[in-house]
Scaffold this motif. Structure first.
Motif, short mmCIF file in Angstrom:
data_model
loop_
_atom_site.label_atom_id
_atom_site.label_comp_id
_atom_site.label_asym_id
_atom_site.label_seq_id
_atom_site.Cartn_x
_atom_site.Cartn_y
_atom_site.Cartn_z
N LYS A 76 0.85 -1.18 0.00
CA LYS A 76 0.00 0.00 0.00
C LYS A 76 0.89 1.24 0.00
O LYS A 76 1.74 1.41 0.87
N ASN A 77 0.69 2.08 -1.00
CA ASN A 77 1.51 3.28 -1.14
C ASN A 77 0.70 4.32 -1.91
O ASN A 77 0.58 4.24 -3.13
N ALA A 78 0.12 5.27 -1.20
CA ALA A 78 -0.76 6.27 -1.81
C ALA A 78 -0.11 7.64 -1.77
O ALA A 78 -0.67 8.61 -1.27
N THR A 79 1.10 7.73 -2.35
CA THR A 79 1.85 8.98 -2.30
C THR A 79 2.11 9.53 -3.70
O THR A 79 3.24 9.81 -4.09
N GLY A 80 1.04 9.64 -4.48
CA GLY A 80 1.17 10.25 -5.80
C GLY A 80 1.45 9.25 -6.90
O GLY A 80 1.12 8.07 -6.81
N TYR A 81 2.07 9.71 -7.96
CA TYR A 81 2.29 8.90 -9.16
C TYR A 81 3.11 7.65 -8.86
O TYR A 81 4.13 7.71 -8.17
#
Length: 463
Positions: free
Chosen positions: A185-190
């Protein structure tokens, strides 16, 4: 072309003996499995570390010398062909499995790790790497990532991009990027990792990849079913998908089977012959699953969709049934085939194949046309075999005429001109049949960001 002085400078960036310029090396490392282009690289360089890759890229920028990545060279789009004096960067010596994480079920690999090597390593850990295809014994993970390789298990497990947890890449400017850092899980942009998957080395070179593994499947069982026509294959797929979790669903024509049986080392699946064949695979976890498969087979026979069939009863029989499908590409390669790797949504496959087959058959009545592919994910392989008496140049010139017609049909169905082999040079001039002008402009703009001097595999995907 590079000068002698530039080659001598290149030699200082890697270990002794790791820059080759002899004719045999240039011929071997300057090509892939395509036959349309004559390899003509200036040199082959073999880095062993990330730092050496960075040094090579910075050297190439300084001298404005084009670089072409080379892995197992099993591609079919000429993405790894160096035909214009480029320097080939081979990752054969960056072939180590660096680290295994049992809790995350991940493996850190260098780009030169062979696909089969990763599969066997996963087996040793009681796990499974599911991306699989006929060239798994020679293709490399870096190349798999560069083309977003698919193969025979996509219906269950998806493409290569589904299994890439993280990447380390050297961009076209020589900068090292670590992308996604193996996170679920990694919701830090592109998600820049996804840009490099399928980019064919045009943005930068993968120098390390973290690949996810899966639990190992149990008691894999295959069935080969003979059908009276191609249209019958789709209701067979629908019937089995309604009862089983399929790990594969492939098809091939009787002409493909003829070529395989002519080898003399693969037994026929059953005595009768039919126009088309479906090969499906599933996990027979218990007797109820196997009985359900047989009941579905009987239902398909009653409906007239299947004329004959066989289900594997041993590991050896499973392997023999798979050889009927997996050996096709290598077997027909001796006939110098014109190949097309195209896809549509699964439900459109019958009418799509029929439209293309009508055009090809009408315009090439003197050529052998062979169909096979990954029917469960909408991917068809069209193969036209070169007659023995026809020269290679004349053959490919005649086949090139059909490209426009085939791709116009692909465009009509909103399909892809390349399902799993990439664009390279063979599909480059037809990209507009699958991508809009706006999309292509965005892709070129992205390349300019990562490769400002245009040295990374130029002339591939687009001019």
């Amino acid at each position: 072309m590079t000068t002698a002085a530039q080659i001598e400078e290149l030699k200082t960036l890697v270990e002794s003996g790791k820059v080759l310029t002899d004719a045999d090396a240039l011929q071997t490392y300057g090509k892939d499995w395509t036959k349309q282009y004559t390899p003509a690289p200036s040199a082959i360089v073999f880095p062993k570390t990330t730092e050496q890759v960075q040094a090579i890229v910075r050297w190439a920028n300084q001298h404005r010398i084009a670089l072409v990545p080379s892995g197992g060279r099993t591609g079919l789009s000429a993405a790894a062909v160096a035909a214009h004096g480029e320097v080939v960067v081979s990752f054969d010596y960056m072939n180590r499995i660096v680290e295994f994480n049992e809790y995350d079920r991940t493996v850190v690999c260098q780009p030169g790790v062979v696909t089969k090597q990763l599969q066997l390593f996963a087996e040793e850990q009681g796990l499974y790497y599911p991306v699989d295809f006929a060239s798994s014994g020679s293709s490399q993970i870096g190349g798999n990532i560069g083309t977003n390789a698919g193969g025979i298990k996509v219906i269950r497990y998806g493409m290569t991009r589904n299994w890439v947890a993280g990447l380390k890449v050297v961009t076209g400017s020589g900068e090292l990027l670590e992308l996604n850092r193996d996170l679920i899980k990694n919701a830090t942009g592109y998600d820049l990792r996804q840009l490099f998957i399928g980019a064919e080395g045009t943005l930068g070179f993968v120098v390390e990849a973290t690949m996810r593994l899966e639990r190992a499947p149990k008691n894999l069982t295959a069935m080969v079913l003979g059908t009276p026509d191609f249209d019958s294959i789709m209701p067979v797929l629908h019937a089995f998908q309604g009862k089983l979790d399929l790990t594969a669903f492939e098809f091939f024509s009787d002409k493909c089977l003829d070529k395989i049986l002519a080898r003399g080392d693969v037994p026929a699946p059953f005595e009768s012959r039919t126009p088309f064949y479906a090969l499906l695979e599933f996990e027979a976890l218990n007797e109820d699953v196997a009985n359900g498969a047989l009941a579905t087979f009987e239902h398909c026979v009653e409906q007239g969709w299947v004329l004959d069939g066989v289900m594997s009863q041993s590991q050896q029989q499973l392997e023999n049934l798979w050889k009927l499908r997996e050996y096709i590409s290598e077997t027909i390669s001796h006939f110098t085939p014109y190949k097309n790797d195209i896809s549509v949504t699964v439900g459109q496959v019958p009418s799509f194949l029929r439209d293309i087959d009508d055009i090809v058959s009408a315009n090439y009545p003197d050529f052998d046309v062979l169909w096979y592919g990954h029917i469960g994910d909408g991917n068809l392989h069209l193969n036209i075999l070169k007659p023995e008496a026809l020269g290679k140049e004349d053959f490919f010139a005649r086949c090139a005429v059909v490209n426009k017609w085939v791709f116009e049909i692909v465009e009509k169905y909103n399909g892809s001109i390349s399902a799993e082999h990439g664009v390279g040079m063979t599909k480059r001039d037809y990209l507009q049949y699958s991508r809009s002008e706006a999309e292509i402009a965005c892709m070129k703009a992205i390349k300019a960001v990562f490769d400002p001097n245009g040295i990374m595999n130029p002339g591939k995907i687009f001019n």
